[in-house]
Write a protein that holds these residues in place. Structure first.
Motif, mmCIF file in Angstrom:
data_model
loop_
_atom_site.group_PDB
_atom_site.id
_atom_site.type_symbol
_atom_site.label_atom_id
_atom_site.label_comp_id
_atom_site.label_asym_id
_atom_site.label_seq_id
_atom_site.Cartn_x
_atom_site.Cartn_y
_atom_site.Cartn_z
ATOM 1 N N ASP A 223 1.134 -1.298 -0.131
ATOM 2 C CA ASP A 223 -0.002 -0.137 0.472
ATOM 3 C C ASP A 223 0.658 1.758 0.165
ATOM 4 O O ASP A 223 1.500 1.627 0.803
ATOM 5 C CB ASP A 223 -0.742 0.157 1.255
ATOM 6 N N ILE A 224 0.734 1.935 -1.010
ATOM 7 C CA ILE A 224 1.620 3.174 -1.047
ATOM 8 C C ILE A 224 0.720 4.546 -1.780
ATOM 9 O O ILE A 224 1.414 5.404 -1.925
ATOM 10 C CB ILE A 224 2.491 2.831 -2.158
ATOM 11 N N ASP A 240 8.316 10.745 -4.322
ATOM 12 C CA ASP A 240 9.373 10.143 -3.823
ATOM 13 C C ASP A 240 9.569 9.402 -2.543
ATOM 14 O O ASP A 240 9.534 8.233 -1.793
ATOM 15 C CB ASP A 240 10.066 11.419 -3.309
ATOM 16 N N GLU A 241 8.168 9.559 -1.954
ATOM 17 C CA GLU A 241 7.270 9.518 -0.873
ATOM 18 C C GLU A 241 7.314 7.763 -1.008
ATOM 19 O O GLU A 241 7.484 6.904 -0.645
ATOM 20 C CB GLU A 241 6.262 10.377 -0.120
ATOM 21 N N GLN A 242 6.115 7.877 -2.561
ATOM 22 C CA GLN A 242 6.113 6.647 -2.550
ATOM 23 C C GLN A 242 7.438 5.624 -2.537
ATOM 24 O O GLN A 242 6.936 3.884 -2.642
ATOM 25 C CB GLN A 242 5.164 6.561 -3.659
ATOM 26 N N LYS A 243 8.098 6.317 -3.646
ATOM 27 C CA LYS A 243 9.435 5.256 -4.296
ATOM 28 C C LYS A 243 10.123 5.015 -2.739
ATOM 29 O O LYS A 243 9.948 3.199 -2.306
ATOM 30 C CB LYS A 243 10.355 6.121 -4.751
ATOM 31 N N ARG A 269 11.260 8.809 -20.910
ATOM 32 C CA ARG A 269 11.900 9.668 -19.380
ATOM 33 C C ARG A 269 12.853 8.292 -19.377
ATOM 34 O O ARG A 269 12.178 7.334 -19.491
ATOM 35 C CB ARG A 269 10.600 10.134 -18.361
ATOM 36 N N LYS A 270 14.213 8.907 -17.927
ATOM 37 C CA LYS A 270 15.351 8.121 -17.217
ATOM 38 C C LYS A 270 13.798 7.163 -16.405
ATOM 39 O O LYS A 270 13.376 7.883 -16.303
ATOM 40 C CB LYS A 270 16.072 8.651 -16.579
ATOM 41 N N PRO A 271 14.623 5.564 -16.168
ATOM 42 C CA PRO A 271 13.079 5.103 -15.486
ATOM 43 C C PRO A 271 14.257 5.084 -14.338
ATOM 44 O O PRO A 271 15.079 5.692 -13.775
ATOM 45 C CB PRO A 271 13.979 3.541 -15.810
ATOM 46 N N PRO A 272 12.941 4.729 -13.063
ATOM 47 C CA PRO A 272 13.232 4.717 -11.692
ATOM 48 C C PRO A 272 14.426 3.701 -11.231
ATOM 49 O O PRO A 272 14.704 2.781 -11.293
ATOM 50 C CB PRO A 272 11.935 4.446 -11.162
ATOM 51 N N VAL A 273 15.278 4.734 -10.177
ATOM 52 C CA VAL A 273 16.221 3.680 -9.817
ATOM 53 C C VAL A 273 15.269 2.800 -8.735
ATOM 54 O O VAL A 273 14.997 3.674 -8.075
ATOM 55 C CB VAL A 273 17.384 4.402 -8.963
#
Length: 386
Positions: A223-224, A240-243, A269-273
């Protein structure tokens, strides 16, 4: 009508990559010829996908050693990737250029295509609709990538994927965790399951949980808060909080896995880390991580574009160009995508590429025409990058 197919293995690309796919197969050449299209193929174009020049010639293509003259006469140039600028300069105005043009990261080439008055059709921009499925090259190649990534990981893992019961003892099935349940992720889930692994998967779109479970995988519920997908079916970017919440929730699953495969890529776009070096350090020695997005920016901290790296006894595979691990299948599928596209839009009597921007597929996928870049998303991205 004339179509030219390039030998793209002649040009070494980024990360010392040599293209192994071709934009036609023997089967699609025969169908194009039957449709009334003259097919010209640069010598050796199919060799790395295990098609000989003789195969293409028997199907009805003309094999050309030097494409300088024919390039000045063609109506369509079909590529797997972006054509070299030296070829773009030879094409007559109005030529339809089709391929993976990577337009968000190739502003100089897109601008050149527009200035040359070429009609550029970027296969990445083909909408994910029912009607467009047969020409959706991103999906066809991603499906093969999902398979290839699991096979690469299985070959690297110092154990086996299925449970094995023998008189000398029992080997437990490997645990495989797949992050992202798009086309590539779902195929990876299915492949790992067929090989006998225990499969766990996560995606920010809860709507795909049912698809994961239908393939025999388990879905990791985290649950995010509010997530979802775009109108084209891509996952929306997280805050950023969800990540941070997601990274913490996934850390336990990653630490207990033998193989982790990340498939999170963002359109344009660039992929997320998704996996930090700290999380990697929690994995068992000999574990394998496959970073599907390594070449475009990476989901895994420490992955090396186009290479395999080892960090704290964990192997991180960032080879990229995944569908080319099975180049014959990748060529056959991409060639079918190109044929289906031409079959839809090349009309007879007279034979011509019927360009109408009232058609939703062409409106989305044609990015240059009439001397202009005609895609608002691209123009906004280029402006934002300045």
């Amino acid at each position: 009508m004339k179509i030219l197919i390039l030998n793209e293995a002649l040009e070494q690309r980024h990360h010392a990559h040599v293209e192994r796919r071709c934009a036609v197969s023997s089967q699609t050449i025969a169908k194009l010829v039957k449709k009334g299209i003259e097919v010209y193929v640069e010598k050796g174009a199919g060799l790395l996908s295990h098609y000989k020049d003789e195969d293409f010639a028997e199907a009805g293509a003309s094999i050309v050693a030097d494409i300088t003259e024919i390039a000045k006469q063609v109506d369509i140039l079909a590529c797997v990737n972006t054509p070299k600028e030296s070829i773009v300069e030879k094409l007559p105005a109005g030529t339809v250029v089709i391929g993976h043009l990577d337009p968000f990261f190739n502003e100089a080439l897109v601008t050149k295509l527009a200035k040359a008055n070429l009609t550029a059709l970027s296969v990445e921009m083909i909408p994910r609709t029912s009607r467009a499925q047969k020409m959706d090259a991103l999906s066809s190649q991603a499906s093969l990538a999902g398979y290839a990534m699991v096979m690469k990981a299985a070959d690297t893992l110092p154990s086996i994927l299925p449970m094995m019961m023998t008189p000398s003892g029992t080997i437990k099935p490997a645990k495989v965790f797949i992050i992202g349940a798009g086309v590539a992720g779902l195929q990876a889930i299915a492949t790992a399951k067929r090989l006998g692994a225990n499969v766990l998967a996560y995606d920010t779109r809860p709507v795909v949980a049912e698809q994961v479970e239908s393939l025999g995988g388990k879905f990791l519920n985290v649950d995010i808060g509010e997530t979802g997908q775009t109108k084209d079916g891509y996952a929306k970017e997280l805050s950023d909080e969800q990540k941070a919440l997601l990274a913490q929730a996934q850390k336990e699953a990653i630490a207990s896995s033998d193989i982790v495969i990340t498939t999170a890529q963002l359109f344009g776009r660039k992929p997320p880390v998704l996996i930090s070096k700290e999380t990697l350090a929690s994995m068992k020695p000999g574990s394998v991580v496959v970073d599907m997005a390594a070449v475009s920016g990476g989901n895994v901290e420490g992955s090396k574009p186009g290479e395999t790296a080892v960090l704290n006894n964990v192997t991180i595979i960032g080879d990229g160009f995944w569908s080319e691990g099975v180049p014959r299948a990748a060529t056959d599928m991409y060639a079918n995508n190109i044929y289906n596209l031409l079959d839809e839009f090349v009309k007879n009597e007279p034979i011509e590429f019927e360009l109408t921007f009232e058609d939703d597929i062409l409106d989305a996928a044609v990015i240059t025409h009439g001397g202009l870049i005609r895609n608002d998303m691209l123009l906004s991205a280029y402006e934002g990058a300045k």
